[in-house]
Design a protein around this motif. Structure first.
Motif, PDB file in Angstrom:
ATOM      1  N   LEU A 209      44.320  -2.978  53.783  1.00  0.00           N
ATOM      2  CA  LEU A 209      44.347  -1.926  52.927  1.00  0.00           C
ATOM      3  C   LEU A 209      44.615  -2.466  51.289  1.00  0.00           C
ATOM      4  CD1 LEU A 209      43.947   1.354  52.536  1.00  0.00           C
ATOM      5  CD2 LEU A 209      46.323   1.472  52.477  1.00  0.00           C
ATOM      6  N   MET A 210      45.680  -3.021  51.119  1.00  0.00           N
ATOM      7  CA  MET A 210      46.246  -3.330  49.953  1.00  0.00           C
ATOM      8  C   MET A 210      45.142  -4.472  49.103  1.00  0.00           C
ATOM      9  SD  MET A 210      48.667  -1.959  49.049  1.00  0.00           S
ATOM     10  CE  MET A 210      49.242  -0.288  50.087  1.00  0.00           C
ATOM     11  N   ILE A 211      44.737  -5.238  49.932  1.00  0.00           N
ATOM     12  CA  ILE A 211      43.555  -6.281  49.549  1.00  0.00           C
ATOM     13  C   ILE A 211      42.369  -5.751  49.005  1.00  0.00           C
ATOM     14  CG2 ILE A 211      42.227  -8.211  50.097  1.00  0.00           C
ATOM     15  CD1 ILE A 211      44.143  -9.244  52.248  1.00  0.00           C
ATOM     16  N   LEU A 212      41.898  -4.493  49.744  1.00  0.00           N
ATOM     17  CA  LEU A 212      40.652  -3.965  49.416  1.00  0.00           C
ATOM     18  C   LEU A 212      40.822  -3.176  48.228  1.00  0.00           C
ATOM     19  CD1 LEU A 212      38.826  -3.369  52.732  1.00  0.00           C
ATOM     20  CD2 LEU A 212      38.952  -5.300  51.446  1.00  0.00           C
ATOM     21  N   ASN A 213      41.969  -2.446  48.287  1.00  0.00           N
ATOM     22  CA  ASN A 213      42.260  -1.653  47.150  1.00  0.00           C
ATOM     23  C   ASN A 213      42.451  -2.299  45.739  1.00  0.00           C
ATOM     24  OD1 ASN A 213      41.960   0.461  48.770  1.00  0.00           O
ATOM     25  ND2 ASN A 213      43.958   1.470  48.660  1.00  0.00           N
ATOM     26  N   LYS A 218      41.609   0.374  43.087  1.00  0.00           N
ATOM     27  CA  LYS A 218      42.228   1.724  43.608  1.00  0.00           C
ATOM     28  C   LYS A 218      43.553   1.527  43.603  1.00  0.00           C
ATOM     29  CE  LYS A 218      38.373   2.975  46.688  1.00  0.00           C
ATOM     30  NZ  LYS A 218      37.999   3.160  47.815  1.00  0.00           N
ATOM     31  N   PRO A 219      44.520   2.873  43.754  1.00  0.00           N
ATOM     32  CA  PRO A 219      45.951   2.824  43.774  1.00  0.00           C
ATOM     33  C   PRO A 219      46.181   1.920  44.898  1.00  0.00           C
ATOM     34  CG  PRO A 219      44.966   4.973  43.528  1.00  0.00           C
ATOM     35  CD  PRO A 219      43.806   4.089  43.420  1.00  0.00           C
ATOM     36  N   LEU A 220      47.715   1.476  44.931  1.00  0.00           N
ATOM     37  CA  LEU A 220      48.003   0.729  45.926  1.00  0.00           C
ATOM     38  C   LEU A 220      49.431   1.672  46.598  1.00  0.00           C
ATOM     39  CD1 LEU A 220      48.438  -2.803  44.340  1.00  0.00           C
ATOM     40  CD2 LEU A 220      46.629  -1.661  45.550  1.00  0.00           C
ATOM     41  N   PRO A 221      48.941   2.470  47.430  1.00  0.00           N
ATOM     42  CA  PRO A 221      50.218   3.455  47.835  1.00  0.00           C
ATOM     43  C   PRO A 221      51.471   2.723  48.908  1.00  0.00           C
ATOM     44  CG  PRO A 221      48.296   3.689  49.392  1.00  0.00           C
ATOM     45  CD  PRO A 221      47.997   2.686  48.216  1.00  0.00           C
ATOM     46  N   LEU A 272      50.762 -10.389  47.026  1.00  0.00           N
ATOM     47  CA  LEU A 272      49.598 -10.261  47.367  1.00  0.00           C
ATOM     48  C   LEU A 272      48.708  -9.866  46.032  1.00  0.00           C
ATOM     49  CD1 LEU A 272      48.684  -7.880  50.540  1.00  0.00           C
ATOM     50  CD2 LEU A 272      47.870 -10.228  49.916  1.00  0.00           C
ATOM     51  N   CYS A 273      49.519  -9.199  45.055  1.00  0.00           N
ATOM     52  CA  CYS A 273      48.918  -9.055  43.760  1.00  0.00           C
ATOM     53  C   CYS A 273      48.716 -10.404  43.316  1.00  0.00           C
ATOM     54  CB  CYS A 273      49.727  -8.191  42.954  1.00  0.00           C
ATOM     55  SG  CYS A 273      49.723  -6.445  43.389  1.00  0.00           S
ATOM     56  N   ALA A 292      51.376   2.589  43.429  1.00  0.00           N
ATOM     57  CA  ALA A 292      51.852   3.933  43.371  1.00  0.00           C
ATOM     58  C   ALA A 292      52.962   4.241  44.440  1.00  0.00           C
ATOM     59  CB  ALA A 292      50.430   4.792  43.298  1.00  0.00           C
ATOM     60  N   TYR A 293      54.006   4.696  43.989  1.00  0.00           N
ATOM     61  CA  TYR A 293      55.061   5.100  44.942  1.00  0.00           C
ATOM     62  C   TYR A 293      54.573   6.585  45.449  1.00  0.00           C
ATOM     63  CZ  TYR A 293      57.747   1.241  44.231  1.00  0.00           C
ATOM     64  OH  TYR A 293      58.250  -0.026  44.166  1.00  0.00           O
TER      65      TYR A 293
END
Ligand code: NAD
Ligand code: DAU
Length: 363
Positions: A209-213, A218-221, A272-273, A292-293
């Motif tokens: 999810l994080m990689i694709l966002n 897109k936000p990283l929840p 990952l960033c 994004a928390y």
């Protein structure tokens, strides 16, 4: 070492199941036949094995079937003369279990029960000494043990303390598997594994999810304070561990599998960033700004950590892929499989299933 001729794999179109089938056919010493039973829920994608289905036509068969359909499972057992079951099929996402627990009880508990009943029926009650030519291996999770504070580990004999509908349904299935061993002498083994990552993981789970966002801006929840800890294991290492247990594990025993690799969620996302920035030429800060928390997951388990001394000392298994290399391989895989991602994102693979399987089975 146990040998099998005809292995039934459930949930083989999901993340770990598809990696396992690939491992079995391309890397392991297995020479027999595989039947993959999968009902193709949102998480099952036969495209993940399209090349395998093509290349191993003689040894690999796909059956679109629900493990809750006991008649169909019975017929498949009969048709393929199954001598080993490796049971992956499950509803697997904790967040979904919080908002819709019913499917989890249905598949994870009732579905597992059905498989055990069919194995008992076909294999018969075998009193000791238990024969080594049949096996029901159940894939389970470290989440059945609950949540840890800052210290300590889950051991095989840690008391079960599941906290989400997902982990409760997995715990129930573990208990049933053990009960079928003690009551009916169905030859079983169980593995309880920590968080997996790698190719073909559905992008609802943290790492894909994080990689694709990140790739899509897109936000990283991040749930809660981002300091929850998970133990990450490369999926290929999990596959090797499962096969080791299936071949050499002691009947009736449970084995923990883990990566000895604890990471706080926030540290993992920052890492990952950096990796995605390097791979795409973006600045890491540009990606970190997407963090994004968000409100915490209900009942969010704080920390998982798995002690794997047993599988290491008894079966000689330990992880081979270190986290940095595993993450690099995973990022590279998602960057080079845009078509698979597009299918998932658009639900296109579900339409493909309708054309290729549902149409055929209604003929
Ligand atoms: P996944 O959600 O990616 O795949 C599950 C597969 O099961 C899908 O192909 C789905 O179509 C199939 N399925 C679901 N319900 C079914 C039913 N009723 N009948 C037939 N098929 C059905 O899951 P995953 O991440 O690959 O997990 C596989 C197994 O490993 C699960 O049992 C899970 O509890 C366990 N596990 C997962 C992890 C992890 O980090 N992903 C870690 C430890 C254990
Ligand atoms: O420990 C094994 C388990 O690992 C398996 O049994 C489950 O099938 C598998 O889904 C996984 O469960 P988790 O809940 O640990 O995985 P998930 O990827 O959903 O979340 C990992 C951590 O990241 C967890 O602390 C919640 C957090 N998270 C997750 C998502 C999806 C976020 O902060 N933001 C998110 O958007």
């Amino acid at each position: 070492m146990r040998q099998f001729n005809s292995i039934l794999i459930t949930g083989g179109c999901g993340f770990i199941g598809s990696n396992f089938i690939r491992y079995l056919l391309e890397e392991s010493d297995f020479t027999g036949h595989i039947v993959n039973v999968d009902s193709l829920t949102y998480a099952g994608n036969p495209e993940s094995l399209a090349d395998i289905a093509d290349q191993y036509r003689e040894r690999y068969q796909f059956e679109k079937a629900d493990i809750c359909d006991i008649k169909r499972i019975d017929q498949i057992f009969d048709q393929y003369q199954i001598d080993c079951v490796i049971h992956f099929a499950a509803e697997s996402h904790v967040d979904r279990s919080i908002f819709g627990p019913k499917d989890f009880v249905q598949t994870n508990v009732i579905g597992s029960f059905n498989l055990l009943e069919i194995a008992r029926k076909h294999w018969g009650v075998r009193l000791s000494p238990i024969k080594e030519d049949l096996l029901f291996h159940h894939i389970s999770t470290d989440e059945v043990f609950g949540s840890l504070d800052e210290t300590g580990y889950f051991y095989e004999d840690t008391v079960y303390d599941p906290r989400s509908p997902y982990s409760a349904s997995k715990a129930a299935s573990d208990h049933l598997v053990n009960a079928y061993f003690h009551t009916y002498s169905v030859p079983i083994t169980i593995s309880n594994c920590s968080n997996n990552y790698g190719p073909y993981q559905f992008p609802e789970k943290l790492i894909p999810l994080m990689i694709l966002n990140m790739l899509e801006g897109k936000p990283l929840p991040i749930y809660g304070d981002g300091k929850n800890v998970r133990d990450w294991l490369y999926v290929g290492d999990h596959c090797r561990g499962i096969w080791r247990i299936v071949r050499q594990g002691k009947i009736g025993e449970t084995y923990n599998i883990g990566g000895n690799n604890e990471q706080r969620n926030i540290d993992l996302i920052n890492r990952l960033c950096e990796k995605i920035a390097r791979a795409t030429g973006k600045h890491p800060d540009e990606l970190k700004k997407l963090i994004a928390y968000v409100p915490d997951r209900l009942g969010h388990d704080r920390r998982y950590a798995v002690n794997c001394d047993k599988i290491k000392s008894e079966l000689g298994w330990e992880p081979a892929v270190d986290f940095d290399r595993g993450l690099d391989m995973t990022v590279a895989w998602y960057l080079s499989h845009q078509e698979w991602i597009d299918q998932i994102r658009s639900g296109g693979y579900q339409k493909w299933i309708e054309t290729n399987y549902d149409a055929k089975s209604s003929n």
